[in-house]
Enzyme design. Structure first.
Site, PDB file in Angstrom:
ATOM      1  N   HIS A  12       0.897  -1.178   0.089  1.00 55.33           N
ATOM      2  CA  HIS A  12      -0.033   0.037  -0.025  1.00 55.33           C
ATOM      3  C   HIS A  12       0.882   1.305   0.161  1.00 55.33           C
ATOM      4  O   HIS A  12       1.403   1.813   1.149  1.00 55.33           O
ATOM      5  CB  HIS A  12      -0.865  -0.248   1.062  1.00 55.33           C
ATOM      6  N   GLU A  71     -11.125   3.581   5.668  1.00 59.17           N
ATOM      7  CA  GLU A  71     -10.273   4.385   6.423  1.00 59.17           C
ATOM      8  C   GLU A  71     -10.847   5.528   7.054  1.00 59.17           C
ATOM      9  O   GLU A  71     -10.889   5.551   8.382  1.00 59.17           O
ATOM     10  CB  GLU A  71      -9.395   5.147   5.171  1.00 59.17           C
TER      11      GLU A  71
HETATM   12  N1  ADE Z   1      -4.400   8.621  -2.242  1.00 59.43           N
HETATM   13  C1  ADE Z   1      -3.104   8.728  -1.719  1.00 59.43           C
HETATM   14  N2  ADE Z   1      -3.299   8.522  -0.221  1.00 59.43           N
HETATM   15  C2  ADE Z   1      -4.586   8.148   0.095  1.00 59.43           C
HETATM   16  C3  ADE Z   1      -5.353   7.810   1.281  1.00 59.43           C
HETATM   17  N3  ADE Z   1      -4.529   7.710   2.440  1.00 59.43           N
HETATM   18  N4  ADE Z   1      -6.691   7.429   1.108  1.00 59.43           N
HETATM   19  C4  ADE Z   1      -7.332   7.583  -0.134  1.00 59.43           C
HETATM   20  N5  ADE Z   1      -6.717   7.913  -1.277  1.00 59.43           N
HETATM   21  C5  ADE Z   1      -5.413   8.182  -1.216  1.00 59.43           C
HETATM   22 ZN    ZN Z   2      -3.636   4.644   0.404  1.00 59.92          ZN
END
Ligand code: ADE
Ligand code: ZN
Length: 360
Positions: free
Chosen positions: A33, A216
């Site tokens: 990631h 997230e």
């Molecule tokens: N693009 C880059 N970092 C990201 C993240 N943490 N969440 C969503 N999109 C992203």
């Molecule tokens: Zn990300």
């Protein structure tokens, strides 16, 4: 994916905690990631701006770095997209990715699956092939010069429409051999996975792997729909899954990996303190959780720093959890089984030596 979740006969209790820093650094690991545009350091932003004859809104590297005070995902994305606007030529994409590979190699990364956001560039008039050629050339050089294997995952920006995602997939098809999968990133809230059901179905028909950011900032419901609607094979972040015990059970039973990014979660205020990070709960519940950097140039560190900060903040994590996280990173990767087994054997050798008091 490797089904074995059982470590071999390594006596983790024989490894002194003092060995942890060396183990975290030396253990082979995969990074799954990592937004390559998020590895663009302020110094390189200034160098590329100068090379491309651009004037930045910030007078100095220090002033730019000082602007990296985020309150949530969107406040970060605004500055992240501005930073990426210095990338115009194939060489720019190459230089960015090569800088990342050198750092990842120093952190013990032996395999990396990198996200890239083509729409961030094609929207500004940079041709898709300029982006992917530069990135691919860096991947080839990483294998040749560092022995680091690398693959690319094309991310759709979820704040844009599904039609725009389809257009991007279409543009990418002549370069189908240069990327292994599709992902979904950018502003999560208000942009559920369902919005991209058809484009992910098409990508899967083309034999591409599917991953998606979910859980997230968004709710556990987004993790469910990433699994059920997009058929995502991995969930990026997914930390809000801890709010839903049924979801946790499903992720554990189906061995769906979560690519967790602790320093990102801290900087974007998904957690308020690393000591409160749910990583230990995810591991205890038997999930295939991994540690990754997300956007290291913006969040204060690359993968090793993520490991170090997380283990420093959470004393319940020790050598066994370090081993499990590295093991999970290989299990969760999209590499061939025989290659996974070679890396797992190398990982076992490091921990077996540590348990026997040998040099690692
Ligand atoms: N693009 C880059 N970092 C990201 C993240 N943490 N969440 C969503 N999109 C992203
Ligand atoms: Zn990300």
């Amino acid at each position: 994916m490797t089904s074995s979740a059982f470590p071999p006969a390594i006596d983790f209790s024989a490894i002194p905690r003092a060995q942890l820093p060396l183990l975290l650094a030396r253990m082979p690991k995969a990074e799954l990631h990592l937004h390559i545009e998020g590895s663009l350091e302020p110094e390189l932003i200034f160098k590329l701006a100068q090379r491309n004859g651009l004037t930045l809104a910030y007078p100095s590297v220090a002033a730019l770095r000082a602007a990296y005070a985020f309150t949530d995902l969107q406040s970060f994305l605004d500055i992240y997209y501005a930073g990426a606007s210095v990338l115009w030529k194939e060489e720019d994409f190459f230089d960015m990715a090569w800088a990342y590979f050198e750092r990842a190699h120093a952190d013990g990364v032996v395999h990396a699956e990198l996200f890239f956001d083509p729409q961030t560039h094609t929207e500004r008039g940079v041709p898709f092939e300029v982006v992917i050629r530069g990135l691919h050339r860096a991947c080839t050089q990483a294998q040749a010069q560092l022995g680091l294997s690398a693959a690319l995952i094309l991310c759709f920006l979820r704040h844009l429409s599904e039609d725009e995602a389809f257009k991007t997939l279409e543009e990418a098809l002549p370069h189908r051999a240069l990327f292994i999968g599709v992902g979904l990133d950018s502003s999560e809230r208000g942009h559920p996975p369902e919005k991209f059901a058809r484009v992910f179905a098409r990508a899967r028909e083309l034999g591409l792997h599917a991953v998606a950011h979910a859980g997230e900032e968004g709710p556990p419901a987004y993790v469910w729909s990433a699994l059920d609607v997009l058929h995502a094979e991995r969930i990026d972040h997914g930390v809000r899954s801890v709010e839903d015990p049924t979801l946790m059970q499903r992720l554990a039973v189906e061995r769906v990996p979560l690519t967790v990014c602790p320093l990102s979660n801290l900087k974007l205020r998904v957690v308020h303190d690393l000591a409160d990070h749910p990583l230990p709960q995810l591991l205890e519940a038997g999930l295939v959780a991994t540690i990754n950097a997300d956007d290291p140039a913006y969040f204060g560190g690359y993968i090793l720093k993520n490991f170090e900060a997380t283990f420093a903040a959470l004393p319940q994590l020790g050598p066994q959890e370090a081993y499990q996280l590295a093991r999970n990173s290989f299990e969760a990767s999209f590499v061939a089984e025989d290659q996974k087994q070679r890396w797992l054997a190398a990982l076992d050798a490091v921990f077996a030596a540590a348990a026997q008091g040998g040099a690692i």
